[in-house]
Design an enzyme around this catalytic site. Structure first.
Site, PDB file in Angstrom:
ATOM      1  N   CYS A 121       0.382   7.763   4.589  1.00  0.00           N
ATOM      2  CA  CYS A 121      -0.337   6.839   5.477  1.00  0.00           C
ATOM      3  C   CYS A 121       0.376   5.510   5.627  1.00  0.00           C
ATOM      4  CB  CYS A 121      -1.763   6.633   4.978  1.00  0.00           C
ATOM      5  SG  CYS A 121      -1.874   5.775   3.399  1.00  0.00           S
ATOM      6  N   ASP A 179       0.435   8.976  -1.375  1.00  0.00           N
ATOM      7  CA  ASP A 179       0.057   7.595  -1.024  1.00  0.00           C
ATOM      8  C   ASP A 179       0.418   6.740  -2.231  1.00  0.00           C
ATOM      9  OD1 ASP A 179      -1.085   5.341   0.139  1.00  0.00           O
ATOM     10  OD2 ASP A 179      -3.156   5.924  -0.287  1.00  0.00           O
ATOM     11  N   HIS A 224     -11.104   6.658   3.958  1.00  0.00           N
ATOM     12  CA  HIS A 224     -10.268   6.118   5.043  1.00  0.00           C
ATOM     13  C   HIS A 224     -10.262   7.133   6.194  1.00  0.00           C
ATOM     14  CE1 HIS A 224      -7.491   3.643   7.022  1.00  0.00           C
ATOM     15  NE2 HIS A 224      -6.403   3.808   6.302  1.00  0.00           N
ATOM     16  N   ARG A 230      -1.926   6.434  14.843  1.00  0.00           N
ATOM     17  CA  ARG A 230      -3.101   5.613  14.535  1.00  0.00           C
ATOM     18  C   ARG A 230      -3.682   5.039  15.836  1.00  0.00           C
ATOM     19  NH1 ARG A 230      -3.977   3.613   9.515  1.00  0.00           N
ATOM     20  NH2 ARG A 230      -6.068   3.363  10.361  1.00  0.00           N
ATOM     21  N   ARG A 274     -12.725  -3.416   7.330  1.00  0.00           N
ATOM     22  CA  ARG A 274     -11.995  -2.940   6.149  1.00  0.00           C
ATOM     23  C   ARG A 274     -12.514  -3.748   4.973  1.00  0.00           C
ATOM     24  NH1 ARG A 274      -5.631  -1.788   5.340  1.00  0.00           N
ATOM     25  NH2 ARG A 274      -6.382   0.089   6.395  1.00  0.00           N
TER      26      ARG A 274
HETATM   27  N1   CP Z   1      -2.343   3.282   6.700  1.00  0.00           N
HETATM   28  C1   CP Z   1      -2.989   2.115   6.837  1.00  0.00           C
HETATM   29  O1   CP Z   1      -4.213   2.031   6.887  1.00  0.00           O
HETATM   30  O2   CP Z   1      -2.148   1.041   6.941  1.00  0.00           O
HETATM   31  P1   CP Z   1      -2.573  -0.490   6.911  1.00  0.00           P
HETATM   32  O3   CP Z   1      -3.039  -0.806   5.517  1.00  0.00           O
HETATM   33  O4   CP Z   1      -1.311  -1.229   7.270  1.00  0.00           O
HETATM   34  O5   CP Z   1      -3.673  -0.713   7.904  1.00  0.00           O
HETATM   35  N1  NVA Z   2      -4.915   3.968  -0.740  1.00  0.00           N
HETATM   36  C1  NVA Z   2      -4.369   2.811  -0.073  1.00  0.00           C
HETATM   37  C2  NVA Z   2      -4.296   3.049   1.396  1.00  0.00           C
HETATM   38  C3  NVA Z   2      -3.673   1.940   2.182  1.00  0.00           C
HETATM   39  C4  NVA Z   2      -3.675   2.201   3.648  1.00  0.00           C
HETATM   40  C5  NVA Z   2      -5.209   1.589  -0.401  1.00  0.00           C
HETATM   41  O1  NVA Z   2      -6.446   1.701  -0.411  1.00  0.00           O
HETATM   42  O2  NVA Z   2      -4.630   0.534  -0.642  1.00  0.00           O
END
Ligand code: CP
Ligand code: NVA
Length: 308
Positions: free
Chosen positions: A265, A226, A135, A293, A108
């Site tokens: 999400c 989101d 994502h 997930r 990530r």
């Molecule tokens: N939805 C999602 O990716 O959650 P996290 O940021 O907790 O991994």
């Molecule tokens: N759009 C959000 C998603 C988190 C899972 C971010 O990038 O922070």
């Protein structure tokens, strides 16, 4: 050839459909089992997944960790701040070293270019656990959730409200692959990535941007939102007022089909992008989505190892 999963199109529509089926089958086969117990066939026994987090995570971290264990493997979770990567070791060298020690790498990060570089230098599969651009793992779980709740993907009308962010880019990509339509309600200046839109439209998906929230939601089968402030974008000011008309509340949900589902999400910000009455209400399937997930990550892992 090493299979990387940087975006959904690395797999393609047939593979994504196969992942959804695989996830449903495996989920059913281990219903009510303790979460840490491995699946009967343990298809990734002895495999090690390295996970690198340059941003916060709850769901992605836990679901990949539990997912690889259920497949019979193990994981190593690293925050970049405690790695040499965080002190200037190159992405390429990190990729070379982890490829000698681990069987796959999930990362990530912020800049999507970093994950592309990691994949270029890694000899093992690299999986996108979220970048500023996309994502894809989240969307496999989202599609699984929709199918589980009886929605057929081709022709589905999916409404997105709010910020045109990484999650939306992957939804748009999925629309092209799975042949559904996306109706985006977002304020000017916050549109999703134009190359994802063009690719989906070329693949025959309808992708339309509306500046009016009610128009975006009209007749939708699914309503998705989101956070208005994605990780790393905390410096963007004066966004809240522009976003407020696109808040998902009861009035807006009434514009969608009566059996429309609500997805998010997570993490959610009640009172901002969504009201409690919606996310905690009867049309919301966000807890199934979160659980999925795990099941989605397992199928993604099986795909990168050529098992799907
Ligand atoms: N939805 C999602 O990716 O959650 P996290 O940021 O907790 O991994
Ligand atoms: N759009 C959000 C998603 C988190 C899972 C971010 O990038 O922070």
């Amino acid at each position: 050839m090493t299979r990387h999963f940087l975006n959904l199109s690395d797999a393609g529509g047939d593979a994504v459909a196969a992942m959804i089926n695989d996830a449903m089958d495996r989920k059913a086969a281990r219903k009510d089992w303790p979460k840490g117990k491995a699946d009967a066939d343990a298809p990734l026994a002895d495999h090690v997944l390295a996970m690198i987090f340059e941003k916060s995570s709850t769901r992605t971290r836990v679901s990949f960790d539990i997912g690889i264990r259920q497949l019979g493997g193990t994981s190593i979770v690293m925050d970049s701040g405690s790695m040499q990567l965080g002190r200037g070791e190159t992405v390429a060298d990190t990729a070379r070293v982890l490829s000698r020690m681990c069987d796959a790498i999930m990362i990530r990060t912020d800049d999507h270019g970093k994950i592309e570089e990691l994949a270029e230098y890694a000899d093992v599969p690299v999986i996108n656990g979220l970048t500023d651009l996309s994502h894809p793992c989240q969307i496999v779980a989202d599609l699984l959730t929709l199918v589980e709740h009886g929605k057929a993907l081709p022709g589905l009308e999916v409404a997105w409200l709010g910020d045109g962010n990484n999650v939306l880019n992957s939804i748009i990509e999925a629309a092209g692959l799975m042949k559904f339509n996306v109706r985006i309600g977002c304020p000017e200046g916050y549109d999703p990535d134009s190359s994802f839109i063009a690719a989906a439209q070329n693949a025959g998906a309808g992708v339309t941007i509306f500046r009016d929230e009610a128009e975006a939601v009209a007749g939708a089968d699914v309503v998705v939102t989101d956070t208005w402030v994605s990780m790393g974008q905390e410096h963007v000011h004066n966004k809240m007022a522009a976003m407020m008309p696109f808040q998902v509340n009861d009035v807006l949900m009434e514009q969608a089909k009566p059996d429309a589902l609500f997805l998010h999400c997570l993490p959610a910000h009640r009172g901002e992008e969504v009201m409690p009455s919606v996310i905690d209400g009867p049309q919301s399937v966000v807890w199934d989505e979160a659980e999925n997930r795990i099941h989605a990550q397992k199928s993604i892992l099986r795909w990168v190892f050529g098992q799907i």
